[in-house]
Write a protein that holds these residues in place. Structure first.
Motif, PDB file in Angstrom:
ATOM      1  N   VAL A 470       0.852  -1.355  -0.043  1.00 30.61           N
ATOM      2  CA  VAL A 470       0.101   0.110  -0.047  1.00 30.61           C
ATOM      3  C   VAL A 470       0.734   1.250  -0.090  1.00 30.61           C
ATOM      4  O   VAL A 470       0.641   2.442  -0.942  1.00 30.61           O
ATOM      5  CB  VAL A 470      -0.990  -0.059   1.226  1.00 30.61           C
ATOM      6  N   PRO A 471       1.877   1.312   1.026  1.00 26.09           N
ATOM      7  CA  PRO A 471       2.598   2.741   0.990  1.00 26.09           C
ATOM      8  C   PRO A 471       3.311   2.952  -0.532  1.00 26.09           C
ATOM      9  O   PRO A 471       3.422   4.094  -0.804  1.00 26.09           O
ATOM     10  CB  PRO A 471       3.626   2.361   2.033  1.00 26.09           C
ATOM     11  N   LYS A 472       3.901   1.985  -1.189  1.00 25.44           N
ATOM     12  CA  LYS A 472       4.534   2.001  -2.484  1.00 25.44           C
ATOM     13  C   LYS A 472       3.333   2.590  -3.515  1.00 25.44           C
ATOM     14  O   LYS A 472       3.555   3.500  -4.388  1.00 25.44           O
ATOM     15  CB  LYS A 472       5.127   0.766  -3.040  1.00 25.44           C
ATOM     16  N   VAL A 473       2.371   1.865  -3.431  1.00 27.10           N
ATOM     17  CA  VAL A 473       1.126   2.296  -4.650  1.00 27.10           C
ATOM     18  C   VAL A 473       0.755   3.574  -4.186  1.00 27.10           C
ATOM     19  O   VAL A 473       0.595   4.362  -5.077  1.00 27.10           O
ATOM     20  CB  VAL A 473       0.021   1.271  -4.414  1.00 27.10           C
ATOM     21  N   LEU A 474       0.517   3.972  -2.864  1.00 23.83           N
ATOM     22  CA  LEU A 474       0.118   5.333  -2.653  1.00 23.83           C
ATOM     23  C   LEU A 474       1.082   6.593  -3.209  1.00 23.83           C
ATOM     24  O   LEU A 474       0.840   7.730  -3.526  1.00 23.83           O
ATOM     25  CB  LEU A 474      -0.273   5.483  -1.302  1.00 23.83           C
ATOM     26  N   GLY A 475       2.477   6.011  -2.960  1.00 22.27           N
ATOM     27  CA  GLY A 475       3.367   6.987  -3.291  1.00 22.27           C
ATOM     28  C   GLY A 475       3.479   7.339  -4.632  1.00 22.27           C
ATOM     29  O   GLY A 475       3.828   8.574  -5.072  1.00 22.27           O
ATOM     30  N   MET A 476       2.890   6.494  -5.593  1.00 21.64           N
ATOM     31  CA  MET A 476       2.829   6.778  -7.302  1.00 21.64           C
ATOM     32  C   MET A 476       1.685   7.899  -7.181  1.00 21.64           C
ATOM     33  O   MET A 476       1.719   8.533  -8.342  1.00 21.64           O
ATOM     34  CB  MET A 476       2.320   5.719  -7.874  1.00 21.64           C
ATOM     35  N   ASN A 478       1.740  10.835  -6.428  1.00 21.64           N
ATOM     36  CA  ASN A 478       2.581  12.134  -6.480  1.00 21.64           C
ATOM     37  C   ASN A 478       3.519  12.056  -7.922  1.00 21.64           C
ATOM     38  O   ASN A 478       4.212  12.926  -8.006  1.00 21.64           O
ATOM     39  CB  ASN A 478       3.463  12.561  -5.299  1.00 21.64           C
ATOM     40  N   ASP A 479       3.216  11.024  -8.618  1.00 24.64           N
ATOM     41  CA  ASP A 479       4.271  10.681  -9.716  1.00 24.64           C
ATOM     42  C   ASP A 479       3.951  11.825 -10.896  1.00 24.64           C
ATOM     43  O   ASP A 479       2.502  12.279 -11.162  1.00 24.64           O
ATOM     44  CB  ASP A 479       3.852   9.393 -10.519  1.00 24.64           C
ATOM     45  N   PRO A 480       4.891  12.401 -11.558  1.00 24.05           N
ATOM     46  CA  PRO A 480       4.615  13.338 -12.522  1.00 24.05           C
ATOM     47  C   PRO A 480       3.909  12.963 -13.784  1.00 24.05           C
ATOM     48  O   PRO A 480       3.287  13.731 -14.533  1.00 24.05           O
ATOM     49  CB  PRO A 480       5.852  13.966 -12.682  1.00 24.05           C
ATOM     50  N   ASN A 481       4.265  11.657 -13.968  1.00 22.52           N
ATOM     51  CA  ASN A 481       3.201  11.194 -14.980  1.00 22.52           C
ATOM     52  C   ASN A 481       1.878  10.762 -14.701  1.00 22.52           C
ATOM     53  O   ASN A 481       1.687   9.947 -13.973  1.00 22.52           O
ATOM     54  CB  ASN A 481       4.130   9.739 -15.593  1.00 22.52           C
ATOM     55  N   TYR A 482       0.936  11.321 -15.530  1.00 21.80           N
ATOM     56  CA  TYR A 482      -0.495  11.007 -15.360  1.00 21.80           C
ATOM     57  C   TYR A 482      -0.776   9.501 -15.015  1.00 21.80           C
ATOM     58  O   TYR A 482      -1.811   9.007 -14.510  1.00 21.80           O
ATOM     59  CB  TYR A 482      -1.411  11.961 -15.891  1.00 21.80           C
ATOM     60  N   LEU A 483      -0.409   8.889 -16.151  1.00 21.39           N
ATOM     61  CA  LEU A 483      -0.553   7.531 -16.402  1.00 21.39           C
ATOM     62  C   LEU A 483      -0.155   6.894 -15.022  1.00 21.39           C
ATOM     63  O   LEU A 483      -0.908   5.904 -14.680  1.00 21.39           O
ATOM     64  CB  LEU A 483       0.037   6.906 -17.660  1.00 21.39           C
ATOM     65  N   HIS A 484       0.826   7.060 -14.498  1.00 24.72           N
ATOM     66  CA  HIS A 484       1.374   6.327 -13.027  1.00 24.72           C
ATOM     67  C   HIS A 484       0.335   6.814 -11.960  1.00 24.72           C
ATOM     68  O   HIS A 484      -0.049   5.950 -11.428  1.00 24.72           O
ATOM     69  CB  HIS A 484       2.728   6.601 -12.991  1.00 24.72           C
ATOM     70  N   ARG A 485      -0.216   7.887 -11.946  1.00 29.90           N
ATOM     71  CA  ARG A 485      -1.118   8.572 -11.141  1.00 29.90           C
ATOM     72  C   ARG A 485      -2.303   7.692 -11.113  1.00 29.90           C
ATOM     73  O   ARG A 485      -3.044   7.421 -10.325  1.00 29.90           O
ATOM     74  CB  ARG A 485      -1.582   9.816 -11.053  1.00 29.90           C
ATOM     75  N   MET A 486      -2.931   7.376 -12.431  1.00 32.00           N
ATOM     76  CA  MET A 486      -3.916   6.621 -12.741  1.00 32.00           C
ATOM     77  C   MET A 486      -3.675   5.157 -12.507  1.00 32.00           C
ATOM     78  O   MET A 486      -4.858   4.521 -11.768  1.00 32.00           O
ATOM     79  CB  MET A 486      -4.222   6.747 -14.387  1.00 32.00           C
ATOM     80  N   THR A 487      -2.669   4.625 -12.392  1.00 35.12           N
ATOM     81  CA  THR A 487      -2.456   3.385 -12.046  1.00 35.12           C
ATOM     82  C   THR A 487      -2.550   2.973 -10.433  1.00 35.12           C
ATOM     83  O   THR A 487      -2.962   2.163 -10.131  1.00 35.12           O
ATOM     84  CB  THR A 487      -0.905   2.970 -12.294  1.00 35.12           C
TER      85      THR A 487
END
Length: 576
Positions: A470-476, A478-487
């Motif tokens: 969960v911590p790693k998933v939630l960390g994404m 704030n990713d600059p790539n919107y595709l990763h935020r959607m993931t």
């Protein structure tokens, strides 16, 4: 049927008998299934004198009805007065044993075999054995095929004169002009051999076995191979080499692949029957040839028998896996991992690990799956450290392969692999890999990685997820790539149910709500979809105080898609 109409107490029986004559097949079938009721009501004498002759005279019906009749009559002994009168059941069953439909004949033979045990030795010779002779010399091949299944049940309990006649009839059927009859005889050869005296096994059965194994029809020859197992167990060791092995060697090289397949398929049973010495000198060379057979089905059948053989027998043809076809590789892969427990640690590391590595990279998914599915066998023998040193680099290499379909295949096996290797090993070696797939540039990989996480949480539990995933998933988020935020949102959708209400409410929900302010519309409408998805997991307070205001805000978003999905979520969720 006499008297049935004149006696009111027998009126239901008259109805059932009328049903037996009815044009409707289902009615006739129902009536046949109630035969025991008719017989009980009629009593044993009337069943013998009226019902059985009636049934014998009316055997010209649909196969379904005849099949039910053949089965019923096998349980009729007590209804005709017990073993003393069991021979009364023979006429209808004899007729059924001659019909054209195979399943009906087989069921009639099964019932005849059953009631043969209830005949006294005298009745067996007076009533049953003449029936077998009539069937064996019948004009139609159907009756002769049925006779083949009856010799072995009457032979042990008749006089020596009658035994000689039975052996002669069986010999005649083994050389019958009709292939179907020879096939039936070949299928019962082993069974008949078991009830014969040893001298007759040597003088009669062996010559029949040799003849059937050389028959012009391969369907007969392959059944002779099956009989070989029974015959070999009956003979003394010193007679096997001269009486059985020449024919068996010939079968292993038969021009028909179906016969060679049968030899390969029966290899383990043949091995037990002929003993270690003949196995070593004769069967092993033949077996090695079968593993190199030109037909894939034969090689696969032989490959499935590899498990349990000694190292010096196995290794020459285990290596065939490297250059044989997909069908055989898959069959070998399914058993090869289990060999490690037989070979021991050193031999597994030296001989099998290189093959495991090669198979892990095989282009055939079934081969790869068979290796990964059985890793626990190897783990038990060589230990997790050795396994990780040798196999892990191959798995990592595949996980990072340039071809996305190869990466996809490894993701699909990851939950299985995790279960085989355990949570500690997984966290140490494979967790990083699983998280890296979430930001793969191919959508199909990101989607499969999300599904993979859900399966891992189901396997390792919510507490593991809370600490590790969960911590790693939630960390994404704030990713600059919107595709990763959607993931991140896709992962929350997949994990919420498996993680439960507390983790979803306290850890995941705040991140989803925060993402409702994302600058990218695609992210915002996926927030609406996520809230709809995780809503059922949340408690009512969170829904009303946190989810509802955000969805109402999104419902008035400038983007049409965001509005649509927010309104849909509002309509589905129980918001006051």
């Amino acid at each position: 049927m006499a008297g049935a109409d004149g006696d009111d107490s027998l009126y239901p029986i008259a109805v059932l008998i009328d049903e037996l004559r009815n044009e409707d097949v289902q009615l006739r079938l129902n009536s046949i299934k109630k035969l025991s009721t008719i017989a009980l009501a009629l009593g044993v004498e009337r069943t013998r004198t009226e019902l059985l002759p009636f049934l014998t005279d009316t055997i010209y019906d649909e196969d379904e009805v005849l099949l039910a009749l053949a089965e019923q009559l096998g349980n009729f002994t007590m209804l005709v007065g017990g073993p003393e009168y069991v021979h009364c059941l023979l006429p209808p069953l004899e007729s059924l044993a001659t019909v054209e439909e195979t399943v009906v004949r087989d069921k009639a033979v099964e019932s005849l075999r059953k009631i043969s045990q209830e005949h006294s030795p005298v009745d067996l010779e007076v009533h049953f054995e003449p029936l077998v002779k009539r069937l064996a010399s019948g004009d139609w091949f159907t009756s002769r095929t049925s006779a083949c299944g009856l010799f072995s049940v009457c032979y042990p309990r008749v006089s020596s004169t009658v035994k000689a006649e039975i052996r002669q009839h069986f010999r005649t059927l083994c050389s019958d002009d009709t292939p179907m009859v020879r096939r039936a005889a070949a299928s019962k050869l082993g069974e008949f051999a078991k009830v014969l005296e040893l001298d007759y096994v040597k003088s009669d059965i062996i010559s029949l076995f040799t003849a059937l194994a050389s028959d012009e029809q391969d369907s007969v020859r392959l059944l002779a191979v099956e009989a070989c197992v029974s015959i070999a167990t009956l003979l003394p060791q010193e007679d096997l080499e001269t009486l059985v092995m020449p024919t068996l060697r010939q079968a292993a090289e038969d021009k028909s692949w179906r016969v060679r397949y049968m030899v390969a398929d029966k290899f383990s049973e043949l091995q037990k029957a002929v003993g270690p010495e003949i196995t070593k000198n004769d069967l092993v060379p033949a077996f090695q040839n079968l593993l190199k057979d030109c037909e894939a089905e034969v090689r696969a059948a032989a490959a499935n028998k590899v498990k349990g053989k000694r190292l010096n027998i196995m290794l020459p043809f285990i290596r065939l896996i490297q250059y044989t076809n997909q069908h055989v590789k898959s069959a070998l892969a399914s058993v090869i991992m289990g060999l490690s427990t037989i070979l021991g640690k050193d031999n597994t590391i030296e001989h099998l690990l290189p093959l495991f590595l090669a198979q892990l990279k095989d282009e055939c998914p079934e081969v790869r799956l068979n290796i990964i599915s059985n890793l626990d066998c190897v783990n038990e023998v060589i230990g997790i450290r050795q396994l990780s040193q040798s196999l892990l680099p191959a798995i990592v290499e595949l996980a990072e392969d340039a071809k996305w379909r190869v990466r996809l295949a490894i993701i699909e096996y990851m939950p299985l692999l995790a279960g085989q290797l355990g949570v500690e090993f997984f966290d140490e070696k494979l967790n990083t890999l699983c998280m890296a797939w979430l930001i793969d540039h191919v959508y199909a990989i990101r989607e499969a990685a999300t599904c993979n996480l859900m399966k891992l949480v189901e396997k390792f539990g919510a507490e593991w997820a809370q600490n590790t995933i969960v911590p790693k998933v939630l960390g994404m988020a704030n990713d600059p790539n919107y595709l990763h935020r959607m993931t991140t949102l896709f992962c929350i959708n997949a994990l919420s149910e498996a993680c439960g209400q507390e983790i979803t409410t306290k850890q995941m929900l705040p991140v989803v709500l925060k993402m409702s302010n994302d600058q990218v519309a695609n992210v915002r409408f996926n927030v609406a979809k996520s809230l709809q998805k995780i809503g059922p997991v949340l408690d009512n307070n969170a829904l009303q105080t946190e989810v509802k205001p955000v969805l109402e805000k999104l419902a008035s978003d400038q983007d049409m898609d965001v509005k649509y999905f927010a309104q849909e979520a509002i309509s589905v969720l129980p918001l006051a």
